[in-house]
Design a protein around this motif. Structure first.
Motif, PDB file in Angstrom:
ATOM      1  N   GLY A 152     -28.420  18.329  42.967  1.00  0.00           N
ATOM      2  CA  GLY A 152     -29.349  18.112  43.615  1.00  0.00           C
ATOM      3  C   GLY A 152     -29.402  16.634  44.052  1.00  0.00           C
ATOM      4  O   GLY A 152     -28.283  16.048  44.410  1.00  0.00           O
ATOM      5  N   PRO A 153     -30.610  15.930  44.153  1.00  0.00           N
ATOM      6  CA  PRO A 153     -30.951  14.573  44.727  1.00  0.00           C
ATOM      7  C   PRO A 153     -30.535  13.633  43.518  1.00  0.00           C
ATOM      8  O   PRO A 153     -30.415  12.465  43.596  1.00  0.00           O
ATOM      9  CB  PRO A 153     -32.187  14.419  44.933  1.00  0.00           C
ATOM     10  CG  PRO A 153     -32.869  15.541  43.969  1.00  0.00           C
ATOM     11  CD  PRO A 153     -31.919  16.652  43.869  1.00  0.00           C
ATOM     12  N   HIS A 154     -30.171  14.249  42.472  1.00  0.00           N
ATOM     13  CA  HIS A 154     -29.879  13.302  41.185  1.00  0.00           C
ATOM     14  C   HIS A 154     -28.526  13.085  40.752  1.00  0.00           C
ATOM     15  O   HIS A 154     -27.638  14.045  41.263  1.00  0.00           O
ATOM     16  CB  HIS A 154     -30.873  13.770  39.925  1.00  0.00           C
ATOM     17  CG  HIS A 154     -32.174  13.819  40.298  1.00  0.00           C
ATOM     18  ND1 HIS A 154     -32.921  12.973  40.317  1.00  0.00           N
ATOM     19  CD2 HIS A 154     -33.007  15.000  40.399  1.00  0.00           C
ATOM     20  CE1 HIS A 154     -34.184  13.238  40.585  1.00  0.00           C
ATOM     21  NE2 HIS A 154     -34.295  14.481  40.636  1.00  0.00           N
ATOM     22  N   LEU A 155     -28.292  12.457  39.878  1.00  0.00           N
ATOM     23  CA  LEU A 155     -26.710  12.456  39.480  1.00  0.00           C
ATOM     24  C   LEU A 155     -26.828  12.718  37.939  1.00  0.00           C
ATOM     25  O   LEU A 155     -27.744  12.497  37.187  1.00  0.00           O
ATOM     26  CB  LEU A 155     -26.110  11.062  39.377  1.00  0.00           C
ATOM     27  CG  LEU A 155     -25.776  10.513  40.729  1.00  0.00           C
ATOM     28  CD1 LEU A 155     -25.430   8.892  40.476  1.00  0.00           C
ATOM     29  CD2 LEU A 155     -24.858  10.996  41.397  1.00  0.00           C
ATOM     30  N   SER A 156     -25.927  13.751  37.682  1.00  0.00           N
ATOM     31  CA  SER A 156     -25.852  14.457  36.215  1.00  0.00           C
ATOM     32  C   SER A 156     -24.547  13.523  35.475  1.00  0.00           C
ATOM     33  O   SER A 156     -23.597  13.551  36.087  1.00  0.00           O
ATOM     34  CB  SER A 156     -25.641  15.930  36.028  1.00  0.00           C
ATOM     35  OG  SER A 156     -25.531  16.225  34.810  1.00  0.00           O
ATOM     36  N   LEU A 157     -24.905  12.901  34.461  1.00  0.00           N
ATOM     37  CA  LEU A 157     -23.765  12.064  33.522  1.00  0.00           C
ATOM     38  C   LEU A 157     -23.800  12.644  32.180  1.00  0.00           C
ATOM     39  O   LEU A 157     -24.563  12.847  31.488  1.00  0.00           O
ATOM     40  CB  LEU A 157     -24.203  10.805  33.540  1.00  0.00           C
ATOM     41  CG  LEU A 157     -24.825  10.024  34.845  1.00  0.00           C
ATOM     42  CD1 LEU A 157     -25.528   8.810  34.897  1.00  0.00           C
ATOM     43  CD2 LEU A 157     -23.539   9.978  35.824  1.00  0.00           C
ATOM     44  N   THR A 158     -22.614  12.965  32.037  1.00  0.00           N
ATOM     45  CA  THR A 158     -22.033  12.957  30.457  1.00  0.00           C
ATOM     46  C   THR A 158     -21.057  11.663  29.959  1.00  0.00           C
ATOM     47  O   THR A 158     -20.053  11.699  30.772  1.00  0.00           O
ATOM     48  CB  THR A 158     -21.650  14.369  30.504  1.00  0.00           C
ATOM     49  OG1 THR A 158     -22.293  15.258  30.925  1.00  0.00           O
ATOM     50  CG2 THR A 158     -21.109  14.695  29.009  1.00  0.00           C
ATOM     51  N   SER A 159     -21.590  11.148  29.073  1.00  0.00           N
ATOM     52  CA  SER A 159     -20.849  10.169  28.709  1.00  0.00           C
ATOM     53  C   SER A 159     -20.549  10.011  27.201  1.00  0.00           C
ATOM     54  O   SER A 159     -21.378  10.543  26.237  1.00  0.00           O
ATOM     55  CB  SER A 159     -21.703   8.667  29.204  1.00  0.00           C
ATOM     56  OG  SER A 159     -22.721   8.524  28.557  1.00  0.00           O
ATOM     57  N   VAL A 160     -19.489   8.912  27.103  1.00  0.00           N
ATOM     58  CA  VAL A 160     -19.269   8.684  25.784  1.00  0.00           C
ATOM     59  C   VAL A 160     -18.804   7.291  25.604  1.00  0.00           C
ATOM     60  O   VAL A 160     -18.282   6.804  26.387  1.00  0.00           O
ATOM     61  CB  VAL A 160     -18.121   9.535  25.041  1.00  0.00           C
ATOM     62  CG1 VAL A 160     -18.541  10.840  24.880  1.00  0.00           C
ATOM     63  CG2 VAL A 160     -16.732   9.669  25.899  1.00  0.00           C
ATOM     64  N   SER A 161     -19.367   6.597  24.638  1.00  0.00           N
ATOM     65  CA  SER A 161     -18.850   5.316  24.299  1.00  0.00           C
ATOM     66  C   SER A 161     -18.976   4.878  22.754  1.00  0.00           C
ATOM     67  O   SER A 161     -19.257   5.486  21.967  1.00  0.00           O
ATOM     68  CB  SER A 161     -19.754   4.310  25.010  1.00  0.00           C
ATOM     69  OG  SER A 161     -21.017   4.368  24.481  1.00  0.00           O
ATOM     70  N   ASP A 162     -17.999   3.704  22.579  1.00  0.00           N
ATOM     71  CA  ASP A 162     -17.918   3.153  21.207  1.00  0.00           C
ATOM     72  C   ASP A 162     -19.015   2.147  21.029  1.00  0.00           C
ATOM     73  O   ASP A 162     -19.026   1.270  21.894  1.00  0.00           O
ATOM     74  CB  ASP A 162     -16.368   2.617  21.171  1.00  0.00           C
ATOM     75  CG  ASP A 162     -16.229   1.980  19.626  1.00  0.00           C
ATOM     76  OD1 ASP A 162     -17.132   2.068  18.711  1.00  0.00           O
ATOM     77  OD2 ASP A 162     -15.095   1.430  19.743  1.00  0.00           O
ATOM     78  N   HIS A 163     -19.827   2.477  20.085  1.00  0.00           N
ATOM     79  CA  HIS A 163     -20.611   1.443  19.774  1.00  0.00           C
ATOM     80  C   HIS A 163     -20.636   1.186  18.065  1.00  0.00           C
ATOM     81  O   HIS A 163     -20.994   1.962  17.305  1.00  0.00           O
ATOM     82  CB  HIS A 163     -22.397   1.997  20.096  1.00  0.00           C
ATOM     83  CG  HIS A 163     -23.312   1.008  19.635  1.00  0.00           C
ATOM     84  ND1 HIS A 163     -23.609  -0.143  20.584  1.00  0.00           N
ATOM     85  CD2 HIS A 163     -24.207   0.900  18.696  1.00  0.00           C
ATOM     86  CE1 HIS A 163     -24.384  -0.856  19.794  1.00  0.00           C
ATOM     87  NE2 HIS A 163     -24.825  -0.241  18.838  1.00  0.00           N
TER      88      HIS A 163
END
Length: 179
Positions: free
Chosen positions: A66-77
């Motif tokens: 819709g008007p938003h962005l859906s984000l699925t993320s991975v990162s090394d912390h």
């Protein structure tokens, strides 16, 4: 840990919705930027960012919702893979987006061609003292020499030294969590 991942997400959001320096904002199409982006380098003088010399590549999948962005993320912390799902909304100016749970962060596109790379500056305001993390994103895992050179140049312009630049290890442990 969560702050770093959200900063990375914010950085990617800017890639997707801004960059009128390189391509006109008037003709921007969010749908053509949906898909996978790899975080392949970063530059920072923050202690916890520079203390992980063998950081793994991160990634984010971007989808329009819709008007938003859906984000699925991975990162090394700190040698742990973090996976998150978030939704972002437009900020107060073109090229700025916010994840509602986080505040005090600003993300600015420094350079992008939208097809191969994007460089973002994530400004974190902690304890009244702003600090920044510059990130290089790519559509592929390969380090584009031209984009990497531009990234180092922008890092120096932001007051960081060449020694603050880290090319992330092509270890897909974290990225594979998106499968």
């Amino acid at each position: 840990m969560r702050g770093n991942l959200l900063a990375a997400l914010l950085g990617l959001l800017v890639v997707l919705a801004a960059g009128k320096e390189d391509l006109g904002f008037q003709n921007f199409s969010l749908t053509q930027f949906s898909g996978m982006w790899y975080e392949i380098a970063l530059a920072s003088n923050l202690e916890h960012q520079s203390s992980s010399p063998r950081r793994k590549v991160g990634a984010v999948i971007v989808e329009q919702d819709g008007p938003h962005l859906s984000l699925t993320s991975v990162s090394d912390h700190m040698n742990l893979c973090m996976k998150e799902k978030n939704q972002a909304v437009k900020g107060d100016a073109p090229g700025k987006f916010k994840i509602p749970l986080e505040s005090g962060k600003e993300v600015i596109v420094v350079a992008t061609d939208y097809k191969t790379y994007a460089i973002m500056n994530i400004i974190l305001n902690r304890g009244g003292k702003p600090s920044s993390v510059l990130k290089l994103y790519s559509r592929t895992l390969e380090h584009n020499e031209k984009a990497t050179e531009k990234f180092v140049e922008k890092a120096v312009e932001q007051g960081l030294s060449v020694s603050n630049v880290q090319l992330l290890t092509k270890d897909l442990t974290c990225v594979n969590l998106l499968s």
